[in-house]
Design an enzyme around this catalytic site. Sequence first.
Site, PDB file in Angstrom:
ATOM      1  N   ASP A  25      -5.992 -31.783  16.591  1.00 52.75           N
ATOM      2  CA  ASP A  25      -4.553 -31.826  16.284  1.00 52.75           C
ATOM      3  C   ASP A  25      -4.269 -32.583  14.984  1.00 52.75           C
ATOM      4  O   ASP A  25      -5.026 -33.458  14.576  1.00 52.75           O
ATOM      5  CB  ASP A  25      -3.817 -32.499  17.458  1.00 52.75           C
ATOM      6  CG  ASP A  25      -2.314 -32.236  17.407  1.00 52.75           C
ATOM      7  OD1 ASP A  25      -1.900 -31.258  16.747  1.00 52.75           O
ATOM      8  OD2 ASP A  25      -1.559 -33.007  18.026  1.00 52.75           O
ATOM      9  N   HIS A  42      -5.017 -26.045   8.557  1.00 51.18           N
ATOM     10  CA  HIS A  42      -5.860 -25.342   9.531  1.00 51.18           C
ATOM     11  C   HIS A  42      -7.219 -24.993   8.918  1.00 51.18           C
ATOM     12  O   HIS A  42      -8.253 -25.104   9.575  1.00 51.18           O
ATOM     13  CB  HIS A  42      -5.170 -24.069  10.030  1.00 51.18           C
ATOM     14  CG  HIS A  42      -3.877 -24.342  10.762  1.00 51.18           C
ATOM     15  ND1 HIS A  42      -3.745 -25.337  11.687  1.00 51.18           N
ATOM     16  CD2 HIS A  42      -2.661 -23.739  10.692  1.00 51.18           C
ATOM     17  CE1 HIS A  42      -2.510 -25.340  12.163  1.00 51.18           C
ATOM     18  NE2 HIS A  42      -1.824 -24.390  11.566  1.00 51.18           N
ATOM     19  N   LEU A 136     -26.752 -27.361  20.686  1.00 55.27           N
ATOM     20  CA  LEU A 136     -25.437 -27.631  21.293  1.00 55.27           C
ATOM     21  C   LEU A 136     -24.657 -26.338  21.568  1.00 55.27           C
ATOM     22  O   LEU A 136     -24.726 -25.389  20.788  1.00 55.27           O
ATOM     23  CB  LEU A 136     -24.667 -28.533  20.323  1.00 55.27           C
ATOM     24  CG  LEU A 136     -23.244 -28.966  20.617  1.00 55.27           C
ATOM     25  CD1 LEU A 136     -23.002 -30.343  19.991  1.00 55.27           C
ATOM     26  CD2 LEU A 136     -22.217 -27.984  20.076  1.00 55.27           C
TER      27      LEU A 136
HETATM   28  C1  IPE Z   1      -2.685 -28.866  21.049  1.00 53.26           C
HETATM   29  O1  IPE Z   1      -1.964 -29.205  19.939  1.00 53.26           O
HETATM   30  C2  IPE Z   1      -3.326 -27.524  20.843  1.00 53.26           C
HETATM   31  C3  IPE Z   1      -4.392 -27.475  19.857  1.00 53.26           C
HETATM   32  C4  IPE Z   1      -4.856 -28.473  19.159  1.00 53.26           C
HETATM   33  C5  IPE Z   1      -5.009 -26.190  19.667  1.00 53.26           C
HETATM   34  P1  IPE Z   1      -0.391 -28.908  19.836  1.00 53.26           P
HETATM   35  O2  IPE Z   1       0.022 -29.398  18.503  1.00 53.26           O
HETATM   36  O3  IPE Z   1      -0.134 -27.490  20.142  1.00 53.26           O
HETATM   37  O4  IPE Z   1       0.191 -29.811  21.005  1.00 53.26           O
HETATM   38  P2  IPE Z   1       1.640 -30.434  21.190  1.00 53.26           P
HETATM   39  O5  IPE Z   1       2.621 -29.327  20.976  1.00 53.26           O
HETATM   40  O6  IPE Z   1       1.782 -31.515  20.173  1.00 53.26           O
HETATM   41  O7  IPE Z   1       1.635 -30.981  22.579  1.00 53.26           O
HETATM   42  C1  IPE Z   2      -3.545 -28.368  15.466  1.00 54.58           C
HETATM   43  O1  IPE Z   2      -2.757 -28.799  14.419  1.00 54.58           O
HETATM   44  C2  IPE Z   2      -3.949 -26.926  15.332  1.00 54.58           C
HETATM   45  C3  IPE Z   2      -3.282 -26.028  16.290  1.00 54.58           C
HETATM   46  C4  IPE Z   2      -2.482 -26.378  17.241  1.00 54.58           C
HETATM   47  C5  IPE Z   2      -3.589 -24.627  16.165  1.00 54.58           C
HETATM   48  P1  IPE Z   2      -1.175 -28.613  14.418  1.00 54.58           P
HETATM   49  O2  IPE Z   2      -0.862 -27.312  13.773  1.00 54.58           O
HETATM   50  O3  IPE Z   2      -0.639 -28.806  15.769  1.00 54.58           O
HETATM   51  O4  IPE Z   2      -0.753 -29.796  13.454  1.00 54.58           O
HETATM   52  P2  IPE Z   2       0.482 -30.768  13.665  1.00 54.58           P
HETATM   53  O5  IPE Z   2       0.376 -31.335  15.040  1.00 54.58           O
HETATM   54  O6  IPE Z   2       1.717 -29.945  13.487  1.00 54.58           O
HETATM   55  O7  IPE Z   2       0.307 -31.807  12.609  1.00 54.58           O
HETATM   56 MG    MG Z   3      -0.004 -30.400  16.819  1.00 51.49          MG
END
Ligand code: IPE
Ligand code: IPE
Ligand code: MG
Length: 245
Positions: A25, A42, A136
């Site tokens: 995240d 990403h 792994l």
């Molecule tokens: C969790 O992150 C999902 C992934 C990292 C793939 P999100 O950014 O979607 O989670 P929330 O919305 O902050 O809970």
């Molecule tokens: C995690 O990063 C990747 C996915 C959920 C696909 P985010 O896209 O949630 O990044 P933030 O949380 O908005 O910074």
């Molecule tokens: Mg996120």
Amino acid sequence: MLFKKSRTIQLDKDNIPKHIGIIMDGNGRWAKKRGLPRSAGHRMGAETLKKIVVYCNKIGVKCVTAYAFSTENWNRPQKEVDALMDLLYMYLQQVEEQFAGTNVILRVIGDRSRLSDKINKAIDYAEDYTKNNTGLILNVALNYGGRAEITEAAKLAANALSKGEISEADITEEYLSSLMYTKNVPELDLIIRPSGELRLSNFLLWQSAYAELWFADINWPDFSEKDMEKAIVDYQARNRRFGKV
Ligand code: IPE
Ligand code: IPE
Ligand code: MG
């Protein structure tokens, strides 16, 4: 004269977590801070995953489950969903370059029925390409949700019951575990969530019952081998009681 020894963190090689879950995240915030589009975050996050998986394989971790796209992430703007799907496709397509020499076995977990044919074909190819590796296991969680996984297991159990393949007494925790995506990998030991959020966001709900949790205020694209080492050193200092005294 006394010299203060500089303390270096030392991994205990006999207590390496076998299975680590990572909630990747903070990609969007990483990009925003740099004035870049979220998709750049990403892309960088995918690079980070490779680096961390290579490190985990080197120190003897058996399995990493990486949360790449949740069942709720479809609710993002279509443009971002498309960019994420394009990136996933690219990552899978480059399986030879990404995984050559790593000895890593790639598997995708989650509900693949909502993914495009193109991505499903790329997953089949990537899984096949790495299946004879011996290192792994990298589970990439795609269209994954913990509740969806448990719901699916309940349906499989109900189906087996109605066909008379099992009786009600056969529905044990072990049996349900055998219906989860993680049936062939070690128990989950540790969940790592960078980005500063303190929640699981529907990740490995069944498996996390006794996993240790580790959070950090680092956005995933900035996550380094040193951070992983620190998480494991912290994990090794924990007292896992599993309900005992
Ligand atoms: C969790 O992150 C999902 C992934 C990292 C793939 P999100 O950014 O979607 O989670 P929330 O919305 O902050 O809970
Ligand atoms: C995690 O990063 C990747 C996915 C959920 C696909 P985010 O896209 O949630 O990044 P933030 O949380 O908005 O910074
Ligand atoms: Mg996120």
